[in-house]
Design a protein around this motif. Structure first.
Motif, PDB file in Angstrom:
ATOM      1  N   THR A   1      50.496  23.786  35.063  1.00 16.46           N
ATOM      2  CA  THR A   1      49.740  24.857  34.420  1.00 16.46           C
ATOM      3  C   THR A   1      49.349  25.924  35.447  1.00 16.46           C
ATOM      4  OG1 THR A   1      48.841  23.188  32.927  1.00 16.46           O
ATOM      5  CG2 THR A   1      47.795  25.358  32.897  1.00 16.46           C
TER       6      THR A   1
ATOM      7  N   HIS B   1      42.245  24.447  28.968  1.00 13.08           N
ATOM      8  CA  HIS B   1      42.274  25.270  27.750  1.00 13.08           C
ATOM      9  C   HIS B   1      41.972  26.727  28.093  1.00 13.08           C
ATOM     10  CE1 HIS B   1      37.915  25.345  27.775  1.00 13.08           C
ATOM     11  NE2 HIS B   1      37.888  24.024  27.861  1.00 13.08           N
TER      12      HIS B   1
ATOM     13  N   LYS C   1      55.743  13.364  28.214  1.00 17.93           N
ATOM     14  CA  LYS C   1      54.583  14.198  27.969  1.00 17.93           C
ATOM     15  C   LYS C   1      53.961  14.582  29.298  1.00 17.93           C
ATOM     16  CE  LYS C   1      51.533  14.383  24.195  1.00 17.93           C
ATOM     17  NZ  LYS C   1      51.053  13.738  23.000  1.00 17.93           N
TER      18      LYS C   1
ATOM     19  N   ASP D   1      48.635  25.560  28.125  1.00 16.90           N
ATOM     20  CA  ASP D   1      50.103  25.569  28.162  1.00 16.90           C
ATOM     21  C   ASP D   1      50.684  26.180  26.884  1.00 16.90           C
ATOM     22  OD1 ASP D   1      50.177  24.249  30.642  1.00 16.90           O
ATOM     23  OD2 ASP D   1      49.868  22.331  29.635  1.00 16.90           O
ATOM     24  N   ASP D   2      50.109  25.793  25.749  1.00 21.84           N
ATOM     25  CA  ASP D   2      50.593  26.323  24.469  1.00 21.84           C
ATOM     26  C   ASP D   2      50.460  27.835  24.431  1.00 21.84           C
ATOM     27  OD1 ASP D   2      51.026  23.763  23.758  1.00 21.84           O
ATOM     28  OD2 ASP D   2      49.357  23.603  22.344  1.00 21.84           O
TER      29      ASP D   2
ATOM     30  N   LYS E   1      48.125  15.897  29.473  1.00 20.20           N
ATOM     31  CA  LYS E   1      48.076  15.782  28.013  1.00 20.20           C
ATOM     32  C   LYS E   1      47.978  14.318  27.598  1.00 20.20           C
ATOM     33  CE  LYS E   1      48.407  20.109  27.055  1.00 20.20           C
ATOM     34  NZ  LYS E   1      49.617  20.890  27.294  1.00 20.20           N
TER      35      LYS E   1
ATOM     36  N   ASP F   1      56.987  33.599  24.318  1.00 17.25           N
ATOM     37  CA  ASP F   1      57.826  33.699  23.112  1.00 17.25           C
ATOM     38  C   ASP F   1      57.683  35.066  22.459  1.00 17.25           C
ATOM     39  OD1 ASP F   1      58.667  31.145  23.511  1.00 17.25           O
ATOM     40  OD2 ASP F   1      57.344  30.232  22.022  1.00 17.25           O
TER      41      ASP F   1
ATOM     42  N   SER G   1      53.017  29.590  26.613  1.00 16.43           N
ATOM     43  CA  SER G   1      54.390  29.651  26.082  1.00 16.43           C
ATOM     44  C   SER G   1      54.477  30.523  24.833  1.00 16.43           C
ATOM     45  CB  SER G   1      54.970  28.255  25.858  1.00 16.43           C
ATOM     46  OG  SER G   1      54.118  27.495  25.073  1.00 16.43           O
ATOM     47  N   GLU G   2      53.386  30.567  24.069  1.00 16.88           N
ATOM     48  CA  GLU G   2      53.388  31.482  22.919  1.00 16.88           C
ATOM     49  C   GLU G   2      53.505  32.938  23.366  1.00 16.88           C
ATOM     50  OE1 GLU G   2      49.893  30.725  20.480  1.00 16.88           O
ATOM     51  OE2 GLU G   2      50.530  28.632  20.301  1.00 16.88           O
TER      52      GLU G   2
ATOM     53  N   ASP H   1      44.924  25.428  23.701  1.00 15.33           N
ATOM     54  CA  ASP H   1      45.499  24.785  24.881  1.00 15.33           C
ATOM     55  C   ASP H   1      46.169  25.812  25.790  1.00 15.33           C
ATOM     56  OD1 ASP H   1      46.506  22.193  26.221  1.00 15.33           O
ATOM     57  OD2 ASP H   1      48.297  23.429  25.987  1.00 15.33           O
TER      58      ASP H   1
END
Length: 595
Positions: free
Chosen positions: A264, A130, A188, A405-406, A192, A413, A409-410, A403
């Motif tokens: 990651t 995280h 997955k 990874d999230d 995770k 983006d 990627s955000e 998280d």
RNA sequence: GGUCCAGUAGCUCAGUCUGGAUAGAGCAACAGUCUUCUAAACUGUAGGUCCCAGGUUCGAAUCCUGGCUGGAUCACCA
């Protein structure tokens, strides 16, 4: 230059006031931007020798210095501050030196001939990474780079906490409710998936506890005796004795996790020279504890547990082996430290670990010292601060864990949205574009984290997310891309510039300002290494970039008639770009050719 | 409760180790600057009891003492 000045000031005081002044009293600092001058000498400490007013004393010392140092072109005294002005030639000369030295500011790796070990990351294998881990990884990686730039041999090491009750919980949940699923079947990431089973365990366990309480059990007792927990503990025991089925499953599920972690790490751009596993090192730890027990450094309680008494050192008693003989966290850390010294004979070992473990490391160092390892003093705990949300700590129970990874990627983006809106790179291929988005998104994230002093807690607001304007990674990357663009245009127009500067050339104020900032680079790298702070490097990048943008805004680089001026400005741009690239590199941040 | 860490502009942070001039940035707000090398930029305005009170010092955001507030830690967890 500072050395020369210090010596001359000493000389001046002696010649003027017949007093041998201590070097510590000679305070030189950058002249504040509201005054004219480059370097300022604080004259207050000398008043007791001169027995004169501050202005008068400053005037006298200033006169002496100007007469005896040819690079000083003038001075002024305001209150107790003697502002010395350096001759423009001095700055031209330092600029020439930077151009001639491709390694300007960076020491050759190994020139110090000492090895520094940097431990960072240290994940548990039951949960995905995280935001807190991101900070840890980025700090560790960047510090490694900074130490390298200071000439040390650096080994980046990771310790994986791969054994213990936590991983058994995930394993048990998988056995019970997993229906044989795998990362491939579930589509997955492995970390995770395993994390999901850990959460599932906790959920079912809580249900059991609640059920027991509703049927009249005492809550504390229910927590201790719920069947699921008992099963997990039994599994841990099986693991410790090497039960094949359990060990196989343990290997399998940890394998999934490592694959996930690797992704990651790769996305973050961090890597390690060596990975240690708790499942290996706890054995050595036990040996150390048992032999220290034999030597009387430790003691055994009636129930068979082994302890160290640190009350003389102002701490408490601390357990090192449980009554059933199994190892605890500290046991394993003793083994790991020993193993690492054996492997590398480090000059220093830096543990990048959160400040919540301050007590643990205090004990670890004292303990190693007590046992008799003389390298105990070479261990340093870089205790970094927590990443908090505006409402406080991240909590899995409340689902506020950010998280890794999230978040990554955000960030990418956002970089994509922003770039597409600006439309500056529309002509590039998808592959090129994605590469740029990744560089920018990660640059924003890394800079955001590394510009804060590692030792301090910091706040991350998921709603506001991370900025791309102002004092940010993309701002610095943008400046780099601009420089590259100018240099490309120069090449297109077939403008060749020479790597030399005529010392008669007279740069303007902005140019001088930029040279001064550039000249500060080696000192920043040195100090960042001594103080172990990434913030200093980040702030330097920003200061340099801002200086360049002001120059860029006010003056044209290519569209000038004078060849000498154009030549100089092109060199200045190239050097600045190089230093931006180097210093961002020390933060582990890439810079794009265009954006 | 013991120990440790932090508190600087509305928000996020520099500066504190090594005391020095009128405490700096960015974001947010307001006002300007793109026919000229990339406006993810540049310029300006406004915004401060540097948590409080003492002390040391020629001089304190910085050092010392006490207090207030927030956080961490004090497991046969890691």
């Amino acid at each position: 230059m500072e050395k020369v000045l210090t010596d001359k000031v000493k000389e001046a005081i002696f010649s003027l006031y017949n007093y041998k002044v201590d070097e510590k009293q000679i305070q030189l600092q950058k002249t504040s931007k509201d005054f004219t001058g480059d370097i300022t000498l604080v004259v207050f400490p000398f008043l007791r020798f001169s027995k004169k007013k501050p202005e008068e004393t400053g005037e006298e010392i200033g006169n002496y210095l100007q007469e005896n140092i040819k690079e000083i072109s003038g001075f002024n005294t305001i209150k107790g501050f003697l502002n010395l002005e350096m001759d423009k030639k001095y700055w031209i000369e330092s600029f020439r030196k930077m151009i001639e030295d491709p390694d300007f500011g960076i020491k050759k790796t190994g020139s110090e001939n000492k090895t520094i070990l940097v431990e960072f990351s240290s994940p548990n294998t039951n949960k995905p990474l995280h935001l807190g881990h991101i900070r840890n990884n980025l700090i560790g990686y960047s510090l490694s780079k900074i130490f390298e730039a200071n000439g040390y041999v650096v080994k980046k090491v990771n310790i994986v906490n791969d054994r213990g009750i936590h991983i058994c919980k995930s394993m048990l949940a998988w056995q019970k409710w997993g229906e044989g699923t795998t990362p491939e079947i579930a589509k997955k990431k492995g970390d995770k998936l395993v994390g999901d089973f850990y959460v599932r365990f906790e959920k079912e366990y809580k249900k059991q506890v609640q059920f027991l309480v509703e049927n009249g059990a005492d809550e504390d007792k229910a927590i201790m005796t719920a069947p699921l927990l008992k099963e997990a503990q039994a599994m841990l025991l099986k693991w410790e004795v090497g039960d094949k089925e359990v060990v196989d499953l343990w290997n399998r599920m940890n394998g999934w996790v490592y694959k996930g972690f690797d992704k990651t790490y790769e996305a973050l751009g961090v890597s390690f020279d060596k990975i240690y596993y708790e499942s290996d090192t706890y054995i050595k730890g036990k040996e150390i504890v048992l032999s220290a027990l034999k030597n009387g450094v430790l003691f055994k309680k009636e129930d068979g547990s082994v302890w160290v008494d640190l009350s003389k050192e102002g701490l408490d008693e601390k357990i090192l082996l449980r009554s059933d003989g199994t190892a605890v966290y500290m046991t394993q850390d003793l083994g790991t430290a020993y193993q690492r010294y054996d492997d590398y004979k480090f000059f220093r070992q830096i543990y990048v670990v959160g400040n919540e473990q301050n007590y643990h490391f205090q004990v670890l160092v004292l303990l190693l010292d007590k046992i008799g390892y003389k390298w105990a003093k070479d261990i340093y705990h870089l205790s970094y601060g927590m990443v908090e949300l505006p409402e406080g700590k991240m909590k899995s129970r409340e689902g506020t864990i950010v998280d890794a990874d999230d978040l990554i990627s955000e960030m990418i983006d956002t970089a994509r949205d922003m770039s597409e809106e600006l439309g500056k790179i529309d002509t590039y291929s998808e592959k090129q574009k994605e590469d740029i988005f990744r560089i920018i998104g990660l640059g924003a994230l890394k800079y955001f984290i590394l510009k804060v002093d590692p030792r301090k807690n910091m706040t991350f607001n998921p709603k506001e997310s991370i900025d791309f304007n102002g004092n940010t990674g993309p701002f610095i990357q943008y400046t780099y891309a601009r420089i590259k663009s100018v240099l490309r245009k120069a090449a297109e127009k077939n403008i060749k510039f020479q790597k030399k500067t005529d010392s008669c050339f007279e740069p303007n104020e902005k140019e001088i300002e930029l040279i001064k900032i550039l000249a500060g680079f080696p000192g920043v790298i040195r100090d960042a290494g001594i103080q172990m702070t990434t913030a200093m490097v980040a702030n330097y990048c920003y200061e340099l970039t801002k200086g360049f943008n002001q120059f860029y805004h006010d003056f044209s680089i290519l569209n000038v008639d004078n060849d000498e001026t154009r030549n100089f400005r092109l060199q200045l741009s190239e050097i600045t770009g190089g230093i931006i690239e180097k210093s961002m590199g020390l933060l582990g941040i890439d810079v794009p050719e265009r954006m």
